[in-house]
Design an enzyme around this catalytic site. Structure first.
Site, short mmCIF file in Angstrom:
data_model
loop_
_atom_site.label_atom_id
_atom_site.label_comp_id
_atom_site.label_asym_id
_atom_site.label_seq_id
_atom_site.Cartn_x
_atom_site.Cartn_y
_atom_site.Cartn_z
N TYR A 1 0.84 -1.20 0.00
CA TYR A 1 0.00 0.00 0.00
C TYR A 1 0.88 1.25 0.00
O TYR A 1 0.56 2.24 -0.66
CB TYR A 1 -0.95 0.00 1.21
CG TYR A 1 -2.06 -1.01 1.08
CD1 TYR A 1 -3.17 -0.75 0.30
CD2 TYR A 1 -1.99 -2.22 1.74
CE1 TYR A 1 -4.20 -1.68 0.16
CE2 TYR A 1 -3.02 -3.16 1.63
CZ TYR A 1 -4.11 -2.89 0.83
OH TYR A 1 -5.12 -3.80 0.70
N CYS B 1 -6.66 -4.37 -8.04
CA CYS B 1 -6.37 -4.01 -6.66
C CYS B 1 -5.86 -5.21 -5.86
O CYS B 1 -5.25 -5.02 -4.80
CB CYS B 1 -7.60 -3.39 -6.00
SG CYS B 1 -9.06 -4.45 -6.01
N HIS B 2 -6.06 -6.40 -6.37
CA HIS B 2 -5.54 -7.59 -5.68
C HIS B 2 -4.01 -7.61 -5.67
O HIS B 2 -3.42 -8.35 -4.89
CB HIS B 2 -6.08 -8.87 -6.32
CG HIS B 2 -5.63 -9.08 -7.73
ND1 HIS B 2 -6.30 -8.52 -8.81
CD2 HIS B 2 -4.58 -9.75 -8.24
CE1 HIS B 2 -5.67 -8.86 -9.92
NE2 HIS B 2 -4.62 -9.61 -9.60
N GLU C 1 -0.94 -15.35 -10.99
CA GLU C 1 -0.08 -14.40 -11.70
C GLU C 1 1.40 -14.70 -11.49
O GLU C 1 2.20 -14.53 -12.40
CB GLU C 1 -0.41 -12.97 -11.24
CG GLU C 1 -1.78 -12.53 -11.73
CD GLU C 1 -2.15 -11.12 -11.34
OE1 GLU C 1 -3.17 -10.64 -11.85
OE2 GLU C 1 -1.44 -10.50 -10.53
N ASN D 1 -12.72 0.25 -5.46
CA ASN D 1 -12.59 -0.17 -6.85
C ASN D 1 -13.76 -1.06 -7.25
O ASN D 1 -13.93 -2.16 -6.71
CB ASN D 1 -11.26 -0.92 -7.02
CG ASN D 1 -11.10 -1.52 -8.38
OD1 ASN D 1 -11.62 -1.01 -9.37
ND2 ASN D 1 -10.39 -2.63 -8.44
#
Length: 166
Positions: free
Chosen positions: A104, A135-136, A162, A127
C-alpha cells in the site's frame, strides 16, 4: 444499453457489467448482479443492466486471464467515477504488472502521494472493476494479503496464478 454476464472461472463465478461501448463499469467474483450495481457511479448507470450470454472482448479477456494469459485484461477499457485522486489511483493500479505486487505504501508513492497510504487503501476498497483494475496486486507492507471485497482465498488464488503465469 448496459449489459452483464457471468462466466465460470477457476476462482469462482465472475460477473462483469459493461456499457454500450463494452467498457467495464463493475466486475467481481460473484454471480450476483446486486453485489456489483451499487458500486457503479450513478452517472454511469443510465439504465438497468440486461443479462447477456456473452460480453464479447470482455468475456474473452476474463476467460483468457483465468486460463493463464494474465495480460489479457490489460487493454480492456474501464470507466469509474469518483474524486480526482481515486480516479488517478485506479489508472495507476492498471500499470502494476501481474506477478509483481506492491505494498500500500508503494502504491501511494506510485500514485504520487507517498503520505496518502490510507487514501491508496481506499482506492483499492472502492474499486468497482476488480480484475481489470487489479487491486488484488496490493499487499500490506509485511507481505500479508490485507483485505479484498471478493475474499482472501480469491486474492491468494489471483496472486498465485499471476506469479506462476506472468
Amino acid at each position: 444499453m448496459i449489459k452483464w454476464s457471468t462466466a465460470n472461472t477457476a476462482a469462482g463465478p465472475f460477473t462483469a457489467v459493461v456499457d454500450a461501448d463494452d467498457v467495464v463499469l463493475a466486475s467481481g467474483w460473484t454471480a450476483r448482479l446486486d453485489e456489483l450495481v451499487p458500486q457503479i457511479s450513478r452517472d454511469l448507470l443510465s439504465a438497468a443492466p440486461r443479462e447477456s450470454a456473452d460480453l464479447g472482448p470482455v468475456t474473452r479477456a476474463i476467460r483468457d486471464y483465468h486460463a493463464g494469459d494474465v495480460r489479457a485484461i490489460d487493454e480492456i477499457p474501464v470507466r469509474q467515477r469518483s474524486g480526482e485522486f481515486l480516479e488517478h489511483a485506479w489508472e495507476v493500479l492498471r500499470k502494476v504488472p501481474a506477478g509483481e505486487p506492491v505494498s500500500y505504501t508503494e502504491f501511494a508513492t506510485l500514485a504520487g502521494r507517498p503520505q496518502a497510504v490510507r487514501a491508496a487503501a481506499a482506492a483499492c476498497a472502492r474499486n468497482a472493476a476488480a480484475l481489470f483494475v487489479p487491486c488484488h496486486r496490493v499487499l500490506r507492507s509485511d507481505g500479508s494479503l490485507g483485505g479484498f471485497r471478493w475474499g482472501l482465498p480469491v486474492k491468494r488464488w489471483l496472486l498465485d496464478h499471476e506469479r506462476t503465469t506472468a
